[in-house]
Design a protein around this motif. Structure first.
Motif, PDB file in Angstrom:
ATOM      1  N   ASP A 131       0.933  -1.167   0.230  1.00 22.85           N
ATOM      2  CA  ASP A 131       0.152   0.194   0.275  1.00 22.85           C
ATOM      3  C   ASP A 131       1.592   1.109  -0.196  1.00 22.85           C
ATOM      4  O   ASP A 131       1.499   1.419   0.701  1.00 22.85           O
ATOM      5  CB  ASP A 131      -0.690   0.169   1.311  1.00 22.85           C
ATOM      6  CG  ASP A 131      -2.531  -1.128   1.033  1.00 22.85           C
ATOM      7  OD1 ASP A 131      -2.834  -1.492  -0.055  1.00 22.85           O
ATOM      8  OD2 ASP A 131      -2.449  -1.603   2.081  1.00 22.85           O
ATOM      9  N   GLY A 170      -9.921  -5.874   5.111  1.00 20.29           N
ATOM     10  CA  GLY A 170     -10.679  -6.056   6.732  1.00 20.29           C
ATOM     11  C   GLY A 170     -11.455  -4.551   6.409  1.00 20.29           C
ATOM     12  O   GLY A 170     -11.213  -4.148   6.325  1.00 20.29           O
ATOM     13  N   GLU A 189     -12.975  -9.067   8.182  1.00 19.37           N
ATOM     14  CA  GLU A 189     -11.817  -9.970   7.481  1.00 19.37           C
ATOM     15  C   GLU A 189     -12.285 -10.238   6.339  1.00 19.37           C
ATOM     16  O   GLU A 189     -12.640 -11.611   5.965  1.00 19.37           O
ATOM     17  CB  GLU A 189     -10.516 -10.689   7.959  1.00 19.37           C
ATOM     18  CG  GLU A 189      -9.175 -11.055   6.974  1.00 19.37           C
ATOM     19  CD  GLU A 189      -8.251 -10.097   6.797  1.00 19.37           C
ATOM     20  OE1 GLU A 189      -7.966  -8.874   6.841  1.00 19.37           O
ATOM     21  OE2 GLU A 189      -7.434  -9.625   5.808  1.00 19.37           O
ATOM     22  N   LYS A 190     -11.719  -9.325   5.026  1.00 17.35           N
ATOM     23  CA  LYS A 190     -12.989  -9.320   3.741  1.00 17.35           C
ATOM     24  C   LYS A 190     -13.598 -10.115   3.377  1.00 17.35           C
ATOM     25  O   LYS A 190     -13.961 -12.013   3.458  1.00 17.35           O
ATOM     26  CB  LYS A 190     -11.621 -10.483   3.269  1.00 17.35           C
ATOM     27  CG  LYS A 190      -9.922  -9.864   3.090  1.00 17.35           C
ATOM     28  CD  LYS A 190      -9.231 -10.871   2.625  1.00 17.35           C
ATOM     29  CE  LYS A 190      -7.666 -10.034   2.396  1.00 17.35           C
ATOM     30  NZ  LYS A 190      -6.994 -10.171   2.944  1.00 17.35           N
ATOM     31  N   ILE A 202      -9.396  -1.241   5.858  1.00 13.68           N
ATOM     32  CA  ILE A 202      -8.512  -0.940   6.683  1.00 13.68           C
ATOM     33  C   ILE A 202      -7.625  -1.255   5.268  1.00 13.68           C
ATOM     34  O   ILE A 202      -6.885  -2.182   4.350  1.00 13.68           O
ATOM     35  CB  ILE A 202      -8.613  -2.311   6.871  1.00 13.68           C
ATOM     36  CG1 ILE A 202      -9.408  -2.309   8.298  1.00 13.68           C
ATOM     37  CG2 ILE A 202      -7.151  -2.051   7.764  1.00 13.68           C
ATOM     38  CD1 ILE A 202      -9.545  -3.150   9.641  1.00 13.68           C
TER      39      ILE A 202
HETATM   40  C1  G1P Z   1      -4.826  -7.901   4.604  1.00 15.51           C
HETATM   41  C2  G1P Z   1      -5.177  -7.053   6.065  1.00 15.51           C
HETATM   42  C3  G1P Z   1      -6.312  -6.905   5.239  1.00 15.51           C
HETATM   43  C4  G1P Z   1      -6.017  -5.466   5.082  1.00 15.51           C
HETATM   44  C5  G1P Z   1      -5.244  -5.376   3.883  1.00 15.51           C
HETATM   45  C6  G1P Z   1      -4.557  -3.986   2.783  1.00 15.51           C
HETATM   46  O1  G1P Z   1      -5.025  -8.669   3.501  1.00 15.51           O
HETATM   47  O2  G1P Z   1      -5.586  -8.290   5.849  1.00 15.51           O
HETATM   48  O3  G1P Z   1      -6.799  -6.564   6.127  1.00 15.51           O
HETATM   49  O4  G1P Z   1      -7.321  -4.558   4.462  1.00 15.51           O
HETATM   50  O5  G1P Z   1      -4.109  -5.610   4.292  1.00 15.51           O
HETATM   51  O6  G1P Z   1      -3.918  -3.905   2.312  1.00 15.51           O
HETATM   52  P1  G1P Z   1      -4.061  -8.533   2.720  1.00 15.51           P
HETATM   53  O7  G1P Z   1      -3.765  -7.403   1.698  1.00 15.51           O
HETATM   54  O8  G1P Z   1      -2.480  -8.811   2.615  1.00 15.51           O
HETATM   55  O9  G1P Z   1      -4.726  -9.887   1.756  1.00 15.51           O
END
Ligand code: G1P
Length: 275
Positions: A131, A170, A189-190, A202
């Protein structure tokens, strides 16, 4: 105060194969800087000079990037090319870098728990370098550190996302206590769009109080069979206080090819300047 920032960087970067077959995805350049350096610069700007990486196999290039390259320094010292090293030299002068390995990929919660030995018993930040956050003034972590000083509890950065994208994140729900600041009372989560408690997703910036480590240890695997930081934070929110902060700035999802290209174009036009 907060001095430490953790970077979970053990992930495979499958979405960028074959580019990431032998190169960490965090080292992919956005214009002329590897993605992870943007995150580290943001941490250092916020006064978080102790940088901890939770790495895995095949990630040695990250450690080398934040270390001196004697041969290179020797070759270009005193030449006109030296200026190209100025940004990384600045980061290296201010930061201290530590590394630990996540043996198995058991989720973001597990990765953060692996960082416990680098963090100890103090509040810390977490950056997911996929990000990339671009701001006009203060970086997102600086904004969050200021908020931590006021509230002294865990904080997640959030942004509004369209319904079609909600299941990638999330998602929180909470009570707005100030403009753009929510006391979290729900976190999933998702979720499927129909189960999402709001459109506040998030993004990869967290400030965590150290009690999170014990909570993660007690958190069973959740979505995708992985230990989720979102679930651990939900427990923390039930016990005390977790805030969600609608940060000021633009976030690019550099974990996806489209987001990466978008970030590259944006940085080239608006941030990068040829030295
Ligand atoms: C992770 C977290 C998720 C968040 C996201 C942000 O997911 O588990 O809660 O919203 O990062 O980029 P990932 O993208 O690693 O699957």
């Amino acid at each position: 105060m907060i001095k430490k920032c953790l970077f979970p960087v053990a992930g495979y970067g499958t979405r960028f194969l074959p580019a990431t077959k032998s190169m960490p995805k965090e080292m992919l350049p956005v214009v002329n800087k590897p993605l992870v350096q943007y995150g580290v610069e943001e941490a250092i700007e916020a006064g978080l000079n102790e940088i901890g990486f939770v790495t895995g196999r095949g990630k040695r290039a990250i450690a080398d990037h934040f270390d001196v390259s004697y041969e290179l320094e020797h070759q270009i010292a005193g030449t006109s090319k030296e200026k190209y090293l100025s940004s990384i030299r600045g980061v290296m002068a201010k930061g201290q870098f530590s590394f630990t390995r996540q043996g198995e990929m058991k989720g973001l919660g597990d990765a953060i728990l692996n960082g416990k030995r680098l963090i100890g018993d103090e509040p810390f930040a977490v950056v997911l370098s996929d990000d990339l956050c671009v701001t006009e003034n203060e970086g997102v972590l600086s904004q969050m550190v200021a908020l931590y000083k006021q509230f002294r509890c865990s904080i997640v950065a959030v942004q509004e996302v369209p319904e079609k994208d909600i299941s990638k994140f999330g998602v929180i729900a909470g009570e707005q206590i100030k403009d753009g600041i929510f006391q979290v009372n729900q976190m999933v989560e998702k979720p499927a769009p129909e189960d999402a408690p709001s459109n506040l997703a998030i993004i990869g910036r967290y400030i965590l109080t150290p009690d999170i480590f014990d909570i993660i240890e007690q958190t069973p695997p959740g979505k995708g069979g992985e230990v989720q930081i979102t679930d651990a934070l939900m427990t923390q929110a039930q016990k005390g206080c977790v805030l969600a902060y609608k940060f000021k700035g633009t976030r690019f999802d550099c974990g996806s090819v489209a987001g990466f290209v978008e970030a590259t174009n944006f940085v080239y036009k608006n941030v990068y300047f040829e030295e």
